[in-house]
Design an enzyme around this catalytic site. Sequence first.
Site, PDB file in Angstrom:
ATOM      1  N   LYS A  18       0.333   6.538   2.709  1.00  0.00           N
ATOM      2  CA  LYS A  18       1.532   5.707   2.869  1.00  0.00           C
ATOM      3  C   LYS A  18       2.632   6.268   1.962  1.00  0.00           C
ATOM      4  O   LYS A  18       2.321   6.736   0.875  1.00  0.00           O
ATOM      5  CB  LYS A  18       1.221   4.256   2.464  1.00  0.00           C
ATOM      6  CG  LYS A  18       0.065   3.622   3.220  1.00  0.00           C
ATOM      7  CD  LYS A  18      -0.374   2.309   2.555  1.00  0.00           C
ATOM      8  CE  LYS A  18      -1.656   1.781   3.174  1.00  0.00           C
ATOM      9  NZ  LYS A  18      -2.155   0.566   2.526  1.00  0.00           N
ATOM     10  N   SER A  59      -6.972   0.238   4.427  1.00  0.00           N
ATOM     11  CA  SER A  59      -6.909   0.418   2.977  1.00  0.00           C
ATOM     12  C   SER A  59      -7.136   1.882   2.628  1.00  0.00           C
ATOM     13  O   SER A  59      -8.018   2.535   3.180  1.00  0.00           O
ATOM     14  CB  SER A  59      -7.979  -0.430   2.285  1.00  0.00           C
ATOM     15  OG  SER A  59      -8.069  -0.091   0.915  1.00  0.00           O
ATOM     16  N   ASP A  83      -5.885  -4.432  -1.218  1.00  0.00           N
ATOM     17  CA  ASP A  83      -5.498  -4.848  -2.572  1.00  0.00           C
ATOM     18  C   ASP A  83      -4.128  -5.522  -2.568  1.00  0.00           C
ATOM     19  O   ASP A  83      -3.158  -4.957  -2.076  1.00  0.00           O
ATOM     20  CB  ASP A  83      -5.484  -3.635  -3.504  1.00  0.00           C
ATOM     21  CG  ASP A  83      -5.290  -4.042  -4.956  1.00  0.00           C
ATOM     22  OD1 ASP A  83      -5.711  -5.161  -5.304  1.00  0.00           O
ATOM     23  OD2 ASP A  83      -4.711  -3.268  -5.731  1.00  0.00           O
TER      24      ASP A  83
END
Length: 223
Positions: free
Chosen positions: A151, A120, A15
């Site tokens: 993350k 992702s 994204d």
Amino acid sequence: MTNFNAIKGFIFDLDGVIADTSVYHAQAWHQLADELGVTWTAELADNLKGVSRMDSLELILKAGNLTDAYTPAEKEAYATKKNTNYLALLKNMDASAILPGIQAFLDDLVAHNYQLALASASKNSPLVLEQLGLAGYFSERVDPTKLKRGKPDPEIFTRGAELLNLPPAACIGVEDAKAGVEAINAAGELSIGIGDPTILGAAAINFNDTSELTLANIEQALN
């Protein structure tokens, strides 16, 4: 700085790097906010970017003074409903949603025999890649359900390098979020940040948008 010729693989966030799915997330949350009677604002929409599903729901409920109005089970049901709305909206997505220059960049990477992986955190990334017509570029994909930490922890990018059977130093990670850039750096990979350099200042290389993402520009930046 890394030698350009030492790079063998690229690990991509999805994204904001390959496609902009945030518009579909926003539409799905907007639908739910309307159902809950919470006024949708640009500020609320902005606050939900990059935030987990349950945390996003809590922000919406807080905006409507509804934090204590629902049980945990009811909140889970609403979060699931949002995801169902989101998946329905995704079915309208096609190759027109690929960000500028990305298709050409992926073709160039394949032509030059670079290895590619997807990193992702979205469980919906396989569907997104199919809708975009890009699934064939990413045979290697990190499974977010098997990650222990999100993350800015480096786990997702470390796993990406392992899937490619490459040392981290031979990989470039591409991100549009501060936490993502921090994760790439912590993994010992070369970071490219796509977006505002004042936010992504920790990136080894910074491009304002995806149209600048080319092998020639990367080589120039490293030299």
